[in-house]
Design a protein around this motif. Sequence first.
Motif, PDB file in Angstrom:
ATOM      1  N   VAL A 195       0.844  -1.187   0.000  1.00 32.70           N
ATOM      2  CA  VAL A 195       0.000   0.000   0.000  1.00 32.70           C
ATOM      3  C   VAL A 195       0.883   1.242   0.000  1.00 32.70           C
ATOM      4  O   VAL A 195       1.798   1.362   0.817  1.00 32.70           O
ATOM      5  N   GLU A 196       0.625   2.144  -0.922  1.00 31.56           N
ATOM      6  CA  GLU A 196       1.348   3.416  -0.992  1.00 31.56           C
ATOM      7  C   GLU A 196       0.564   4.488  -0.249  1.00 31.56           C
ATOM      8  O   GLU A 196      -0.638   4.641  -0.457  1.00 31.56           O
ATOM      9  N   TRP A 197       1.247   5.205   0.629  1.00 35.76           N
ATOM     10  CA  TRP A 197       0.639   6.333   1.338  1.00 35.76           C
ATOM     11  C   TRP A 197       1.033   7.605   0.599  1.00 35.76           C
ATOM     12  O   TRP A 197       2.222   7.835   0.340  1.00 35.76           O
ATOM     13  N   THR A 198       0.073   8.437   0.291  1.00 33.51           N
ATOM     14  CA  THR A 198       0.349   9.732  -0.327  1.00 33.51           C
ATOM     15  C   THR A 198      -0.138  10.840   0.594  1.00 33.51           C
ATOM     16  O   THR A 198      -1.304  10.850   0.999  1.00 33.51           O
ATOM     17  N   MET A 232      -0.909  17.978   0.344  1.00 33.96           N
ATOM     18  CA  MET A 232      -0.807  19.218   1.120  1.00 33.96           C
ATOM     19  C   MET A 232      -0.872  20.412   0.178  1.00 33.96           C
ATOM     20  O   MET A 232      -0.796  20.263  -1.049  1.00 33.96           O
ATOM     21  N   MET A 233      -1.015  21.577   0.763  1.00 34.69           N
ATOM     22  CA  MET A 233      -1.048  22.787  -0.039  1.00 34.69           C
ATOM     23  C   MET A 233       0.302  22.979  -0.727  1.00 34.69           C
ATOM     24  O   MET A 233       1.353  22.625  -0.171  1.00 34.69           O
ATOM     25  N   PRO A 234       0.321  23.511  -1.950  1.00 39.16           N
ATOM     26  CA  PRO A 234       1.579  23.668  -2.706  1.00 39.16           C
ATOM     27  C   PRO A 234       2.658  24.395  -1.928  1.00 39.16           C
ATOM     28  O   PRO A 234       3.849  24.037  -2.009  1.00 39.16           O
ATOM     29  N   GLU A 235       2.299  25.412  -1.158  1.00 37.48           N
ATOM     30  CA  GLU A 235       3.320  26.156  -0.423  1.00 37.48           C
ATOM     31  C   GLU A 235       3.969  25.309   0.678  1.00 37.48           C
ATOM     32  O   GLU A 235       5.150  25.465   0.991  1.00 37.48           O
ATOM     33  N   HIS A 236       3.196  24.372   1.243  1.00 36.68           N
ATOM     34  CA  HIS A 236       3.761  23.476   2.241  1.00 36.68           C
ATOM     35  C   HIS A 236       4.687  22.451   1.586  1.00 36.68           C
ATOM     36  O   HIS A 236       5.715  22.065   2.166  1.00 36.68           O
ATOM     37  N   LEU A 237       4.334  22.023   0.406  1.00 41.85           N
ATOM     38  CA  LEU A 237       5.196  21.107  -0.344  1.00 41.85           C
ATOM     39  C   LEU A 237       6.520  21.793  -0.698  1.00 41.85           C
ATOM     40  O   LEU A 237       7.594  21.165  -0.611  1.00 41.85           O
ATOM     41  N   ALA A 271       5.283  12.284  -8.205  1.00 45.88           N
ATOM     42  CA  ALA A 271       5.161  12.860  -6.870  1.00 45.88           C
ATOM     43  C   ALA A 271       6.543  13.227  -6.339  1.00 45.88           C
ATOM     44  O   ALA A 271       7.576  12.861  -6.906  1.00 45.88           O
ATOM     45  N   TYR A 272       6.562  13.935  -5.214  1.00 50.60           N
ATOM     46  CA  TYR A 272       7.822  14.288  -4.562  1.00 50.60           C
ATOM     47  C   TYR A 272       7.964  13.448  -3.291  1.00 50.60           C
ATOM     48  O   TYR A 272       7.025  13.339  -2.496  1.00 50.60           O
ATOM     49  N   TYR A 273       9.144  12.853  -3.117  1.00 47.08           N
ATOM     50  CA  TYR A 273       9.394  12.019  -1.940  1.00 47.08           C
ATOM     51  C   TYR A 273      10.231  12.790  -0.930  1.00 47.08           C
ATOM     52  O   TYR A 273      11.366  13.191  -1.210  1.00 47.08           O
ATOM     53  N   PHE A 274       9.638  13.019   0.238  1.00 46.55           N
ATOM     54  CA  PHE A 274      10.355  13.595   1.372  1.00 46.55           C
ATOM     55  C   PHE A 274      10.768  12.427   2.257  1.00 46.55           C
ATOM     56  O   PHE A 274       9.939  11.839   2.947  1.00 46.55           O
ATOM     57  N   MET A 275      12.050  12.058   2.211  1.00 45.72           N
ATOM     58  CA  MET A 275      12.521  10.792   2.760  1.00 45.72           C
ATOM     59  C   MET A 275      11.732   9.680   2.058  1.00 45.72           C
ATOM     60  O   MET A 275      11.698   9.642   0.842  1.00 45.72           O
ATOM     61  N   CYS A 293       4.733  12.596  -1.338  1.00 47.52           N
ATOM     62  CA  CYS A 293       3.987  13.836  -1.143  1.00 47.52           C
ATOM     63  C   CYS A 293       3.507  14.374  -2.488  1.00 47.52           C
ATOM     64  O   CYS A 293       4.177  14.214  -3.512  1.00 47.52           O
ATOM     65  N   ALA A 294       2.354  15.008  -2.468  1.00 46.87           N
ATOM     66  CA  ALA A 294       1.785  15.564  -3.692  1.00 46.87           C
ATOM     67  C   ALA A 294       0.899  16.748  -3.319  1.00 46.87           C
ATOM     68  O   ALA A 294       0.384  16.824  -2.191  1.00 46.87           O
ATOM     69  N   PRO A 295       0.709  17.680  -4.243  1.00 48.51           N
ATOM     70  CA  PRO A 295      -0.144  18.830  -3.936  1.00 48.51           C
ATOM     71  C   PRO A 295      -1.611  18.426  -3.822  1.00 48.51           C
ATOM     72  O   PRO A 295      -2.074  17.507  -4.514  1.00 48.51           O
ATOM     73  N   ALA A 296      -2.311  19.084  -2.946  1.00 49.46           N
ATOM     74  CA  ALA A 296      -3.758  18.879  -2.834  1.00 49.46           C
ATOM     75  C   ALA A 296      -4.429  19.407  -4.100  1.00 49.46           C
ATOM     76  O   ALA A 296      -3.898  20.266  -4.804  1.00 49.46           O
ATOM     77  N   THR A 297      -5.596  18.859  -4.394  1.00 55.65           N
ATOM     78  CA  THR A 297      -6.360  19.285  -5.564  1.00 55.65           C
ATOM     79  C   THR A 297      -7.783  19.602  -5.136  1.00 55.65           C
ATOM     80  O   THR A 297      -8.164  19.403  -3.977  1.00 55.65           O
TER      81      THR A 297
END
Length: 268
Positions: free
Chosen positions: A182-185, A188-193, A225-229, A233-237
Amino acid sequence: MASDPFTVAATGDAILAQSISELEDETEEFAALLDVLRETDAAVTQVEPVLVTTDNQHASLRQVTDQYQYLAPFPGTIMGTTPSILGELTDMGLNLFTAASNHALDFGTTGLRTTLSAMRTRDLTFAGIGRNLTEARDPAYLDTEAGRVGLLNATTSIPPGGEAGVSTPTFDGTCGVNPLHVEWTYRMMPEHLDQLRMIASQTGIDQVKGEWLRRTNPDWQTDDAYYFMQMRCAPATEQQSPGIYHSIHERDREALLARVSDADAMTG
């Protein structure tokens, strides 16, 4: 022309540690349950405990302290029982057995092998575990008077190091469960990303994360997507507000669906 009826019963986890056959004559409710199971063409249950002998020692389970901790066995919760319990289950009318779970490696690979041996010795139809990944993924079949049944089993609750390994001409695969990762995504808001990207760049996380991800998600570099560690992570839509979302790894999904197609061809 109407086809003959085919009846299937599905139960939950079979967590038995001792004989319960004597309850049939003592409890009307239990006797009624057995009547239902015995009158079906196919009845499936999940064999949750490891089937162990006196030679088995339980594994030294470690507590997993990452985001997937809830998927792992917790130290102290060890499930094992005697292989003779399979006789109890078959006497109840059960004839299909799934075995992939977070407890499948509670007694290490030795316990998983004794479980495999106990089921094979009794010629049972079971799925979800195997001596290698191919076996763990393969469907099993049960021929009944009403037709053939195909059984597949996978688990998202994968014990640490418990997924079956791939066999090659050079190396034998390791025994284990059929995994459905299972992948967890984290959306979050773009500015938080952007803030996470800056933190990762300044601390060196982006320079070392590839080694972590290579072990758990070999396709991460082709992901948009962007991986933080190890966290995806991905922007909210507009359709997906900030929060945690779950999805099945595409590689596991395709492998499972391929086996479903195989089973369909063999039972149709």
